[in-house]
Enzyme design. Structure first.
Site, PDB file in Angstrom:
ATOM      1  N   ASP A  84      74.831  -4.765  21.771  1.00  0.00           N
ATOM      2  CA  ASP A  84      75.438  -5.932  22.413  1.00  0.00           C
ATOM      3  C   ASP A  84      76.816  -5.514  22.921  1.00  0.00           C
ATOM      4  O   ASP A  84      77.035  -4.345  23.203  1.00  0.00           O
ATOM      5  CB  ASP A  84      75.521  -7.103  21.432  1.00  0.00           C
ATOM      6  CG  ASP A  84      75.364  -8.451  22.131  1.00  0.00           C
ATOM      7  OD1 ASP A  84      76.166  -8.738  23.029  1.00  0.00           O
ATOM      8  OD2 ASP A  84      74.440  -9.216  21.788  1.00  0.00           O
TER       9      ASP A  84
ATOM     10  N   HIS B 270      76.386  -3.733  25.939  1.00  0.00           N
ATOM     11  CA  HIS B 270      76.573  -4.753  26.967  1.00  0.00           C
ATOM     12  C   HIS B 270      77.988  -4.740  27.528  1.00  0.00           C
ATOM     13  O   HIS B 270      78.411  -5.723  28.139  1.00  0.00           O
ATOM     14  CB  HIS B 270      76.239  -6.141  26.411  1.00  0.00           C
ATOM     15  CG  HIS B 270      74.791  -6.320  26.075  1.00  0.00           C
ATOM     16  ND1 HIS B 270      74.273  -7.494  25.553  1.00  0.00           N
ATOM     17  CD2 HIS B 270      73.731  -5.482  26.200  1.00  0.00           C
ATOM     18  CE1 HIS B 270      72.965  -7.362  25.356  1.00  0.00           C
ATOM     19  NE2 HIS B 270      72.615  -6.141  25.738  1.00  0.00           N
TER      20      HIS B 270
END
Length: 471
Positions: A279, A302
Site C-alpha cells: 500500500d 502505492h
C-alpha cells in the site's frame, strides 16, 4: 695410636655423610625453584574428570559470576525479568515488567531486547509518561502470535504494540520486528483475497504493528520492520516525530500494509529509509502539518500519498508538506493527493521536489473523486486543494495510465498548481500519453515532457473566498 686412628676414621665418615646430605637438600631445592613440581597449578584448565588424590595442589575457589543481563547501569535486559526468547514462550509480562521498571527510573533508561533471541509478545499497551527519557533497544527479533487463529480472543485485533502518552522515547536497534502478517492477508474479506479476486463480507480487523498515540519527541531509527498484518507504523496525535534509516518490507500484494501512516500529527521528519509494501509507503492523514520526507526509496507499493481525506463528509486539514530527493519505483502511484467527495477543509502548501520515477503507473496525481467502489454518489462539497508545487519530477511511467492526472471537484476546483522541470517518458515504447486535467487551475514555470496544455489559467470565477474552508 690405634685409638687415634679409629677416631679419625669415624670423623671422616661423619663429615662425608654430612656433606652428601647437604648437597642432596640443595639439589632438591634447585629443582623446586624451576617449578618442576609433579602437580602443576593452573587456573584456566578444565577440571579433572575425577577427584584428585590427597596430594593435589590447592586452587583458590572461582569468583562469584557477574549478572550477565544487567551489567551496565541504566540497562534493563528483558531476560532479567523472565523473558525466554525462544519464539514460542509468551514473553509479554517480562516486557511489561521491564518497561514499568525503566519507566520509573529517574535517569535515562534503556530496555534491551538482546540479539540472537526471538521474543513473542501479545497485543500490549506500553503506557507513560515516564520519569525520564527512555530507549527501547531492539537488537533481537520481536514477533506476535502467528495469525488470527492464535490471537487471544480477549485481545484487540486492531493493534499489536502500542505506545501511549510517551515523551522522549527512542525505538532503535539492529533487530527485526516481524508482524507475521501472511495469515491475516489471506482472510477472505481482504482485497484481492476472495474468490476470483472478489472481496467477501465479514469481520476483517487486522492489527497495526506499531502505534504511537498522543506522544511527543519520538525517534525511530535503524530498525527493520516487516510483514505487518496492516499498517506497519501509525502515529496518532503526536508531536515531533523523527524516523531515520529504517527498512519496511512486505509483499507487493499484501493488503493495507501502509509503511508509515500519520494522523493529527505535526513536526514530522522521515529520512533515509527504504519502504516496500502493498500500500502507501507513507500516507498523510487529516490534521497533519509541517511534514518533511527526504531520501526515501519507495516501491513496490502505492507511492507517497496525502489522504484519503474527507471520508464520510468529514473535515480534513493538511498543510506544509514536503517530499523531496526520493525514488519511487514500480508502484501504482508516485506522489498523490486523494480526497472523497462530500468532505470539507483544505490541503495547501505542498511541495514535491527532485523525485525520480521508475516505471510508475500514475507518477503525479490529484484525485478528488476517490472511491473504493463504483457506487459512490456525486456530492457537491469537497476538500479544497491549492498551492501545490511539482518540481524536478523525472523518470518513466507505465503507459496504461496518464503520466499526470489532475481530477478536481466540479464545485471546488484545484488552484495554484505549479509545474517546473517535469520530464516523464514511457517505460515501454515511444508513444507518450497526454496528461489529464479536470477543473484544475495552475501554471507551467518551464516546458514539461509530455506537454501539459490542459491546466486552466488564472483563478476560477465561480470560487468565492468565503466558500473556502482554509483550516
Amino acid at each position: 695410636m690405634k685409638k687415634l686412628s679409629k677416631l679419625s676414621l669415624v670423623c671422616v665418615i661423619f663429615f662425608g655423610f654430612l656433606l652428601l646430605s647437604t648437597q642432596a637438600r640443595w639439589h632438591n631445592h634447585t629443582k623446586h625453584s624451576k617449578h618442576n613440581h609433579p602437580h602443576k597449578i593452573s587456573y584456566i584448565s578444565q577440571p579433572p574428570s575425577s577427584s584428585p588424590g590427597p596430594a593435589a595442589s590447592y586452587s583458590p575457589p572461582p569468583e562469584e559470576p557477574k549478572n550477565p543481563y544487567n551489567s551496565t547501569p541504566g540497562v534493563f535486559d528483558v531476560r532479567l525479568y523472565g523473558a525466554v526468547g525462544d519464539g514460542q514462550t509468551d514473553d509479554t509480562q517480562a516486557f511489561k515488567m521491564a518497561w514499568d521498571t525503566a519507566c520509573q527510573s529517574e535517569s535515562p533508561a534503556k530496555i534491551l531486547v538482546p540479539n540472537h533471541f526471538t521474543f513473542m509478545i501479545q497485543s500490549t499497551i506500553f503506557t507513560g509518561p515516564c520519569l525520564s527519557g527512555l530507549v527501547l533497544q531492539v537488537d533481537g527479533v520481536i514477533v506476535p502470535p502467528d495469525g488470527p487463529e492464535s490471537w487471544p480472543k480477549n485481545n484487540s485485533r486492531r493493534q499489536w504494540l502500542v505506545f501511549y502518552r510517551i515523551n522522549k522515547m527512542s525505538l532503535q536497534g539492529s533487530g527485526v520486528i516481524d508482524g507475521r502478517g501472511d495469515k491475516w492477508w489471506q482472510l477472505p474479506c481482504k482485497p484481492h483475497m476472495g474468490i476470483n479476486g472478489t472481496t467477501l463480507p465479514g469481520p476483517c480487523d487486522s492489527p497495526v504493528a506499531i502505534r504511537f498515540f498522543m506522544s511527543s519527541n519520538l525517534t525511530v531509527q535503524g530498525l527493520r520492520i516487516k510483514n505487518s498484518p496492516q499498517f506497519h507504523f501509525r502515529f496518532d496525535g503526536c508531536i515531533n516525530v523523527n524516523v531515520d534509516s529504517i527498512s519496511i518490507s512486505a509483499p507487493a500484494r499484501s493488503p493495507n500494509t501502509d509503511g508509515i501512516h500519520i494522523e493529527n500529527t505535526n513536526d514530522v521528519k522521515i529520512y533515509n529509509s527504504v519502504i516496500s509494501n502493498g500500500d502507501d509507503c507513507v500516507s498523510i492523514g487529516s490534521g497533519c502539518y509541517d511534514v518533511d520526507i527526504r531520501n526515501i526509496t519507495c516501491g513496490p507499493g502505492h507511492g507517497i500519498s496525502i489522504g484519503s481525506l474527507g471520508n464520510h463528509n468529514s473535515r480534513a486539514c493538511v498543510k506544509n508538506i514536503t517530499v523531496r530527493d526520493s525514488i519511487i519505483r514500480v508502484s501504482d502511484n508516485g506522489v498523490r493527493i486523494k480526497t472523497w467527495q462530500g468532505g470539507s477543509g483544505a490541503v495547501s502548501g505542498v511541495t514535491f521536489s527532485n523525485i525520480h520515477m521508475d516505471n510508475v503507473r500514475n507518477p503525479i496525481m490529484i484525485d478528488q473523486f476517490y472511491c473504493l467502489t463504483k457506487q459512490c454518489s456525486n456530492q457537491t462539497a469537497a476538500v479544497y486543494v491549492s498551492n501545490i508545487l511539482y518540481s524536478g519530477i523525472k523518470g518513466t511511467y507505465d503507459v496504461r495510465n496518464a503520466p499526470m492526472h489532475f481530477g478536481c471537484s466540479d464545485s471546488m476546483p484545484c488552484t495554484n498548481l505549479t509545474l517546473s522541470d517535469v520530464e516523464l517518458l514511457p517505460a515501454v515504447g515511444d508513444m507518450m500519453s497526454d496528461p489529464y486535467c479536470w477543473n484544475a487551475y495552475g501554471q507551467l514555470q518551464t516546458l514539461t515532457i509530455p506537454p501539459v496544455s490542459c491546466l486552466l489559467e488564472g483563478a476560477p470565477r465561480t470560487l468565492l473566498s468565503d466558500e473556502i474552508d482554509r483550516c
